[in-house]
Each structure stands twice: as structure tokens, then as C-alpha cells.
Scaffold this active site. Structure first.
Site, mmCIF file in Angstrom:
data_model
loop_
_atom_site.group_PDB
_atom_site.id
_atom_site.type_symbol
_atom_site.label_atom_id
_atom_site.label_comp_id
_atom_site.label_asym_id
_atom_site.label_seq_id
_atom_site.Cartn_x
_atom_site.Cartn_y
_atom_site.Cartn_z
ATOM 1 N N ARG A 163 0.789 -1.281 0.131
ATOM 2 C CA ARG A 163 0.083 -0.110 -0.014
ATOM 3 C C ARG A 163 0.873 1.185 0.016
ATOM 4 N NH1 ARG A 163 -2.587 1.260 5.285
ATOM 5 N NH2 ARG A 163 -0.877 2.962 5.375
ATOM 6 N N HIS A 167 -3.880 4.772 4.340
ATOM 7 C CA HIS A 167 -5.021 4.056 4.274
ATOM 8 C C HIS A 167 -6.397 4.683 3.673
ATOM 9 C CE1 HIS A 167 -8.143 1.419 6.040
ATOM 10 N NE2 HIS A 167 -8.772 2.512 6.837
ATOM 11 N N TYR A 176 3.998 6.848 10.787
ATOM 12 C CA TYR A 176 4.486 5.411 11.305
ATOM 13 C C TYR A 176 5.320 4.410 10.372
ATOM 14 C CZ TYR A 176 0.146 4.661 8.418
ATOM 15 O OH TYR A 176 -0.623 4.436 7.197
#
Lengths: 278, 352
Positions: A163, A167, A176
Site C-alpha cells: 500500500r 489508508h 508510522y
């Protein structure tokens, strides 16, 4: 396309009456099941749909997709168990894009095994494919679909991918993970890979690619403009108030009738002169 | 009508067919399986064995293994696949072996089955009927005795139905199966074999001694959302359902109270007209259920009666319920809202 964009805007043209978050589509006409928004609930549902197809001696099969993170849900375990017990004509796809919002795939158990390997424990066929290779994905899906149609059993396919983006539009991955990680991902962009492959074998060229890119962008822009005439979320053009109470049940029971009248009354109190286009 | 009178009526004609609640439920399933090829019945032990309470006995043999079948021990899976089957076009009737076991399936019921019609704007529906034995009084301890109906009545998009007699069980279950919305059908297992007066030390009287067990053959329906008048009276309204219908009726009879007892039968949609009419007539409203008290369905009933009938009330609305503890095992009858608890509530209301 316009129906999809109307849905994204939850506007008055939205066939789902503005009830779902963007891209949580439903279209029975296209055999596309309603997307829930709750995680992994679709997996036993797909197995149930496939069981129903088998019960009715139908040749249609079901396919479902779940992220690697939500394979940790009990629903996924139920889906795998029911799929194997009833030999359901279903394909269980696991999109392992390695990130569930901020949690890397290790939180779903990926450090010790693959998701494809889980199939073995259930007695399902398990495949692991390069999810960024469109031809490999196509071949794996076709194999699994033919297998299901031949009543040879369900298949679990792990699509190993990455990814690159956040998100959602409100997610910032720099909080993160390293910004470099995306650059270092070795398996490349699937669209670019397919393009390069087609050019290599002489079936495609850069000019046609450029023209196609432009055509797609222009088309999406034009349709988006068209959809915006039906309104965008939060700017008035939505389905009428009374639709809020429809489809809770097939028929409106007394308590929803009362609440519907209240909602309309509140609206009249708020806008005594009426409010156009809303 | 007292049990004695009923016995006389029955003996008087002698031709009626009596079924207990299990047999009535089995017959409803059998009829729908025969009439509608889209109906399927599934659950833990329901197929070959015929169910731990025998509600599905003989159905697999009669309708085949693709229509009536056993499932893995996974309530999440049972409800989840039933959602998918409903989306395909089937009319699944899953059994959850005990209502106490339904919780692993809650997400599939609350977030999926209940909202599928809404979120897809009618594109897909979930016409399932979840059957499940519920309630205590059988020394089932805290995992085989619960009455979780209020969890479901709180959910938009679910209907909740609870029969209290064999006649109602068959007619209501057929209505539920034919309904296009998801329905929770709770079967009060204490009264599967006979009604219960609340005196646990007395032998069970079998259903065949009561008129409510006269069950016609063939298809008939009892509409959802319609309460049943158990007794007519002017002194007190009793709102109740399931096992407690019989306990409340026995206590009122004992006390000689002329009570208007309403067996609600369907909690959602609720028969508000019957409730209002009765409370406005009697001016007193007692609510009786076996489930725990706090946030129980009695709280909703009490609020509705207060909102709609306040100026007709001659006494505060009273609730008689189970206590807010897990269902105890050895102290079952201290927990159960039996004749003493109901009787004292009635005395208090009649004195007021």
C-alpha cells in the site's frame, strides 16, 4: 461511472440514497455485493452466497476480498471453515498490502508464515501471487474460478502487494513508517509493469499509453463535473428527508412513521420558507 | 379462561389435534420447506440428529441434506452465511442452539443482516429467521437460560418475535419465514412441553390439556405486530410475553384480579394500539419479563405507557423482572420472577 461518483458525493443522484461512506458501493445489477465497512464480515457472506448457488445447482461462483489485517477477525476463520466443510464454489482473496492503517502485517501474523499457508490448515487450495503483476493475478483468479465452477473446491489466494498511499485521505503514513519505504518497494507499480511488458512484446507503445492516460483523466473529470450537478456531500442536494426512514424495514412500522413526521416537522421549523433544491 | 374450562372444551369435542410447542415449530418448518424451495434450515445438530430440542426432527430425512443441514459450531459463521444466502435469494432459517450462544453472531446480525436493506437502498435484503430457544426455568445455569431480547429490540432493522403457545408458535413462525426482514424468533424453552404456572415444584401440565395447543394442519399465519388478549379485565393491564404470560395469568387468577393480560407476541414491531387501549381502560400497568431489569424491554414499555397514557394512569407503572445478575444455577427459583414477586407487585398496585 456517473453512478459511482454520485455515490462518492452521497448526492441526490446516489442510488444508495446517501447512506454509505464513499466507495462502499452496491450494485445487484452488476452482481456486486454491498460493501459493509465492517471488516471481514463479507467473507462468510461470500461463502454463504456460494453455498446458495450450489444448493440451487447454479453455475455462478462467489469471490471476496479481505485485507491481510482483518484476516485476524473471527469471520475469516468462519469463512474458511464453512468453505471447506461445504466445498463452496468461492474464491477467498487476501490482499496483503502489508499495512493495516498503521499496523504492519506482523500484527496479523505475517512474520512467522504467509497468508496463503493458512489455507493448508483448513484443507483449502492456497496460492500466493505477486499482486503487482496483473497477468499473474489474472492467471491465479482464472485457475481458482475454473476450479470453483468445476465443483473442485474453494481457493484462498494471497496477493502480495504494497500500500503505497495512506489508508484513506485522512491518513498520513509518515507518522508510522519511513517515507523511503515506498521508494524501496521492489515489485513496482502494476500499471507501469503491464505497460512495459506490453511495449516489450510489441503490443503497445508510449504514445498510445499517453493518449489513454489523457482519455481516462478527461473522462473522469467530465463525469465528475456532471455528477456535481447532483450536489456534493454537505451542500444541500441530498435525497428527501423521508428517505431516511425508508428501507429500515420493508414496510414503515408506526414508530418510524412517527419519527419521520417529527423529522419533517423539525425541517419546517428550521426552514419555514422552505429551502430550494434540498 | 381457566385451564379447567379449557380441558372441558377439549373433552367436549374430542376431535381437535393437540401439538406441543416443539411439534408446532417442526410443522411450521416442514410446511415452509415443502411450499418454498428457497427455504433452508441449518444449525448445530439440526440435520441428522434433528436438534437438541427435536425441533427439526425428521426434516432432513424428508427434505434432503441440501435443504436441512448441520453446521460447524460457529454462530458467526451460521449467521454470516445466512446473510450471503439471503442476498442470493434464499430464505434461510438458521437455528442458534441456545440464545446464550448467539453473541458470536451479533456483528453479523446487527451490522449486516439488520442494515443490508438500508445500506444497499433495497438492492439486497436479508430475509432470514433466526430461531433460538431462550429463557430459564430449566436449571440451565448462566449459559443456557438467558433472555437477551432487549439487545435485539434495540437494533434498527431487526424484528423480534416470541410465541407463548403452540398455536401462536406455528402461525408466527410461518409469518416470520415469509417476512422479507430479518427476524429473531425466541422460543421460550421452559414451555416447550407445557405452560408454566410459576410453581416449579408442581408437575408440568402437558400442552394437550390446553386449548392453545389445538393446532390446525396446514398453512396459517399470525400477523407480526399484533398482541393477543390472554384475558380481558378492567382492573389491571399486564404486558408480558413468552413463559411469563402463563405465570402472570396464573397469579392473576389466584388473586382474583380481573386483569387485561396482553401477550405482546412481537416486540418489534410492537402493538402499541392494543397497549394504549388497554392501559387507558384499566389505568394500571404491570410489565412482566424474565430478562434482567436494567435497560430491559420493560423499560421501553414503561416509557411508552408513561408517554402515551400518563393522564389515564392511577398508579405508577410497575416492572417485575429477573434480577440484574447472571442467571444463577442453584438459586434459579430465587432469581425467577415467580408468583411471589408478581403477586406483591399486584398487591401494591391494587392497594394504590
Amino acid at each position: 461511472m456517473i453512478e459511482m461518483i454520485n455515490q462518492i458525493y452521497s448526492n441526490k443522484g446516489d442510488k444508495l440514497k446517501g447512506r454509505q461512506l464513499p466507495i462502499m458501493y452496491s450494485s445487484r445489477e452488476h452482481s456486486f455485493f454491498s460493501i459493509s465497512g465492517n471488516l471481514a464480515t463479507q467473507t462468510p457472506q461470500a461463502v454463504g452466497w456460494a453455498m446458495a448457488s450450489a444448493i440451487k445447482r447454479d453455475s455462478r461462483i462467489a469471490a471476496t476480498w479481505v485485507g491481510e489485517g482483518s484476516t485476524a477477525e473471527g469471520d475469516f476463520h468462519s469463512a474458511c471453515t464453512f468453505a471447506t466443510v461445504y466445498n463452496a464454489p468461492v474464491i477467498l482473496n487476501v490482499i496483503n498490502n502489508q499495512w493495516a492503517i498503521s499496523s504492519f502485517s506482523g500484527f496479523a501474523g505475517a512474520e512467522r508464515t504467509t497468508f496463503a499457508a493458512r489455507a493448508l490448515g483448513y484443507g483449502l487450495a492456497g496460492l500466493r501471487v505477486d499482486g503487482n503483476d496483473p497477468l499473474a493475478v489474472y492467471a491465479a483468479e482464472r485457475w481458482a474460478a475454473n476450479r470453483a465452477r468445476a465443483n473442485a473446491g474453494p481457493t484462498l489466494i494471497e496477493h502480495f502487494t504494497y500500500r503505497a498511499e495512506g489508508h484513506s485521505t485522512s491518513d498520513d503514513p509518515s507518522g508510522y513508517r519511513s517515507a523511503q519505504e515506498r521508494e524501496e518497494w521492489p515489485l513496482g507499480d502494476p500499471v507501469m509493469r503491464l505497460k512495459n511488458h506490453l511495449i516489450e512484446i510489441g503490443e503497445w507503445d508510449e504514445d498510445r499509453q499517453e493518449a489513454l492516460d489523457k482519455e481516462c483523466v478527461d473522462h473522469v473529470k467530465a463525469v465528475t463535473k456532471e455528477a456535481e450537478k447532483n450536489g456534493i456531500l454537505g451542500h444541500g442536494l441530498h435525497h428527501p428527508f423521508k428517505t431516511m426512514f425508508e428501507d429500515v424495514f420493508e414496510e414503515l412500522p408506526w414508530h418510524l412513521k412517527e419519527q419521520s413526521e417529527q423529522a419533517i416537522h423539525e425541517r419546517e421549523t428550521k426552514f419555514p420558507e422552505g429551502r430550494p433544491n434540498s | 379462561m381457566s385451564a379447567d374450562t379449557k380441558e372441558k372444551t377439549v373433552n367436549g369435542s374430542g376431535t381437535e389435534r393437540h401439538l406441543n410447542m416443539i411439534e408446532a415449530i417442526n410443522e411450521a418448518l416442514d410446511i415452509k420447506l415443502r411450499e418454498d424451495p428457497d427455504v433452508i434450515v441449518m444449525g448445530e445438530d439440526v440435520g441428522y440428529f434433528g436438534g437438541v430440542f427435536r425441533a427439526t426432527a425428521g426434516l432432513q430425512e424428508k427434505h434432503g441434506k441440501t435443504r436441512v443441514f448441520d453446521t460447524p459450531i460457529s454462530e458467526c459463521g451460521i449467521i454470516g452465511v445466512a446473510v450471503g444466502m439471503g442476498a442470493y435469494g434464499l430464505r434461510p432459517v438458521p437455528e442458534i442452539q441456545f440464545a446464550d450462544y448467539i453473541y458470536p453472531g451479533l456483528d453479523q446480525l446487527i451490522s449486516e443482516a439488520a442494515r443490508l436493506r438500508y445500506r444497499s437502498a433495497g438492492d439486497y435484503i436479508s430475509p432470514m429467521t433466526v430461531r433460538s430457544p431462550f429463557g430459564g426455568g430449566i436449571f440451565g445455569g448462566q449459559t443456557h437460560s438467558q433472555s437477551p431480547e432487549a439487545i435485539f429490540t434495540h437494533v434498527s432493522g431487526l424484528k423480534t418475535v416470541i410465541p407463548s403457545t403452540p398455536y401462536d408458535a406455528k402461525g408466527l413462525l410461518i409469518s416470520c419465514i415469509e417476512d422479507n426482514d430479518p427476524v429473531i424468533f425466541f422460543e421460550p424453552k421452559r414451555i416447550y412441553n407445557g405452560p408454566f404456572s410459576g410453581y416449579y415444584d408442581k408437575p408440568v401440565e402437558p400442552w394437550k390439556r390446553f386449548d392453545e395447543s389445538i393446532v390446525p394442519e396446514g398453512h396459517y399465519k399470525i400477523p407480526l405486530g399484533k398482541a393477543r388478549h390472554v384475558t380481558q379485565g378492567e382492573e389491571l393491564t399486564v404486558l408480558t410475553y413468552g413463559t411469563m404470560v402463563h405465570v402472570a395469568e396464573a397469579v392473576c387468577r389466584e388473586k382474583g384480579v380481573e386483569a387485561d393480560i396482553l401477550d405482546l407476541r412481537t416486540l418489534v414491531p410492537l402493538d402499541i394500539e392494543a397497549i394504549e387501549e388497554s392501559v387507558k381502560k384499566t389505568g394500571k400497568c404491570l410489565i412482566v419479563h424474565e430478562a434482567t431489569r436494567t435497560s430491559g424491554f420493560g423499560a421501553e414499555l414503561s416509557a411508552l405507557v408513561t408517554e402515551r397514557c400518563f393522564y389515564h394512569l392511577e398508579a405508577p407503572v410497575e416492572r417485575v423482572t429477573g434480577f440484574d445478575t447472571p442467571y444463577p444455577h442453584s438459586l434459579e427459583w430465587a432469581y425467577f420472577p415467580g408468583p411471589v414477586r408478581i403477586g406483591e407487585a399486584i398487591d401494591k398496585m391494587m392497594a394504590g
